[in-house]
Design a protein around this motif. Structure first.
Motif, PDB file in Angstrom:
ATOM      1  N   SER A 244      -0.060   1.777 -13.115  1.00  0.00           N
ATOM      2  CA  SER A 244       0.100   2.992 -12.314  1.00  0.00           C
ATOM      3  C   SER A 244      -0.373   2.764 -10.878  1.00  0.00           C
ATOM      4  CB  SER A 244      -0.702   4.141 -12.934  1.00  0.00           C
ATOM      5  OG  SER A 244      -2.094   3.879 -12.781  1.00  0.00           O
ATOM      6  N   VAL A 245       0.057   3.639  -9.998  1.00  0.00           N
ATOM      7  CA  VAL A 245      -0.406   3.606  -8.605  1.00  0.00           C
ATOM      8  C   VAL A 245      -1.925   3.730  -8.574  1.00  0.00           C
ATOM      9  CG1 VAL A 245      -0.371   4.856  -6.405  1.00  0.00           C
ATOM     10  CG2 VAL A 245       1.766   4.469  -7.659  1.00  0.00           C
TER      11      VAL A 245
ATOM     12  N   VAL B 252       1.676   4.557  -1.067  1.00  0.00           N
ATOM     13  CA  VAL B 252       1.978   5.942  -0.709  1.00  0.00           C
ATOM     14  C   VAL B 252       3.480   6.205  -0.678  1.00  0.00           C
ATOM     15  CG1 VAL B 252      -0.173   6.291   0.548  1.00  0.00           C
ATOM     16  CG2 VAL B 252       1.857   5.528   1.795  1.00  0.00           C
ATOM     17  N   GLY B 253       4.273   5.175  -0.953  1.00  0.00           N
ATOM     18  CA  GLY B 253       5.724   5.330  -0.974  1.00  0.00           C
ATOM     19  C   GLY B 253       6.188   6.045  -2.230  1.00  0.00           C
ATOM     20  N   THR B 254       7.480   6.292  -2.288  1.00  0.00           N
ATOM     21  CA  THR B 254       8.042   6.999  -3.440  1.00  0.00           C
ATOM     22  C   THR B 254       8.445   6.046  -4.569  1.00  0.00           C
ATOM     23  OG1 THR B 254      10.228   6.932  -2.397  1.00  0.00           O
ATOM     24  CG2 THR B 254       8.891   8.916  -2.039  1.00  0.00           C
ATOM     25  N   ASP B 255       8.559   4.753  -4.269  1.00  0.00           N
ATOM     26  CA  ASP B 255       8.932   3.773  -5.289  1.00  0.00           C
ATOM     27  C   ASP B 255       7.692   3.167  -5.925  1.00  0.00           C
ATOM     28  OD1 ASP B 255      11.689   4.093  -4.774  1.00  0.00           O
ATOM     29  OD2 ASP B 255      11.551   2.687  -3.088  1.00  0.00           O
TER      30      ASP B 255
ATOM     31  N   THR C 182      11.097  -2.676  -4.994  1.00  0.00           N
ATOM     32  CA  THR C 182      10.409  -1.909  -3.954  1.00  0.00           C
ATOM     33  C   THR C 182      10.268  -2.797  -2.720  1.00  0.00           C
ATOM     34  OG1 THR C 182       9.224  -0.552  -5.565  1.00  0.00           O
ATOM     35  CG2 THR C 182       8.277  -0.689  -3.357  1.00  0.00           C
TER      36      THR C 182
ATOM     37  N   HIS D 111       6.143  -5.478  -2.612  1.00  0.00           N
ATOM     38  CA  HIS D 111       5.765  -5.039  -3.952  1.00  0.00           C
ATOM     39  C   HIS D 111       4.715  -5.984  -4.525  1.00  0.00           C
ATOM     40  CE1 HIS D 111       9.570  -7.384  -4.579  1.00  0.00           C
ATOM     41  NE2 HIS D 111       8.810  -8.021  -5.447  1.00  0.00           N
TER      42      HIS D 111
END
Length: 183
Positions: free
Chosen positions: A4-5, A34-37, A44, A48
């Motif tokens: 997870s982020v 903080v990106g959406t991917d 990404t 990534h």
């Protein structure tokens, strides 16, 4: 479920607690977080997360493999997969896939059970055959000791060879510097 982020962020902050001088070098990682991917997705861009295993044997040598795609001598490692719940899991899976050394044959380096030895950001050239633009890998490098003798069995599709290198000859300058600090 991939890391997870929140997991990536907490591992990064634990690493930076040891190496605060490296915060600025991780700008691309913070942007990915903080990106959406998903930051661990190989799709990404512009950066990534990837993971590698710094495997240390009883003679204080580090395992390096020759990747067919690049011809470079590197630590076993690669992209995260959906089944990798934690970043360290990806490093262990890659070690097993590329060098045939199972997680049961290694133990985390003492003091590095939940923190990588190194985080490196490096450029990856565009690969039109995979529809990949030039991008960056943010490589979380996890350190392990070979806990039980185990033969290296290479993944023939991706790996051409291997060698054990003493700490001062490790391919990565940042890993080499951090290994030099180990007593």
């Amino acid at each position: 479920m991939p890391p997870s982020v929140d997991h990536v962020r907490s591992v990064t902050e634990a690493y930076l607690a040891r190496h605060p001088e490296e915060r600025d070098s991780l700008t691309l990682l913070f942007a990915a977080l903080v990106g959406t991917d998903a930051p661990t997705s190989r799709k990404t861009y512009p950066a990534h997360v990837t993971c590698s295993a710094i495997l240390i044997d009883g003679d204080r040598r580090v395992l390096h493999i020759v990747h067919k795609a690049s011809g470079k001598l590197l630590a076993p490692g690669g992209h995260n997969e959906p089944a990798d719940r934690h970043l360290r899991d990806a490093a262990l899976r890659e070690l097993h896939e590329e060098a045939g050394i199972p997680p049961s044959a290694v133990v985390p380096l003492s003091g590095y059970e939940d923190v990588p030895l190194d985080i490196d950001v490096h450029t990856i050239d565009a690969n039109p055959s995979k529809d990949e633009p030039t991008h960056h890998h943010v490589d979380f490098r996890w350190a392990f000791h070979l806990g039980a003798e185990h033969a290296v069995t290479l993944q023939e599709e991706e790996v051409d060879g291997y060698e054990w290198r003493p700490f001062p000859s490790a391919a990565s300058p940042t890993v080499r510097a951090k290994l030099a600090l180990l007593t």
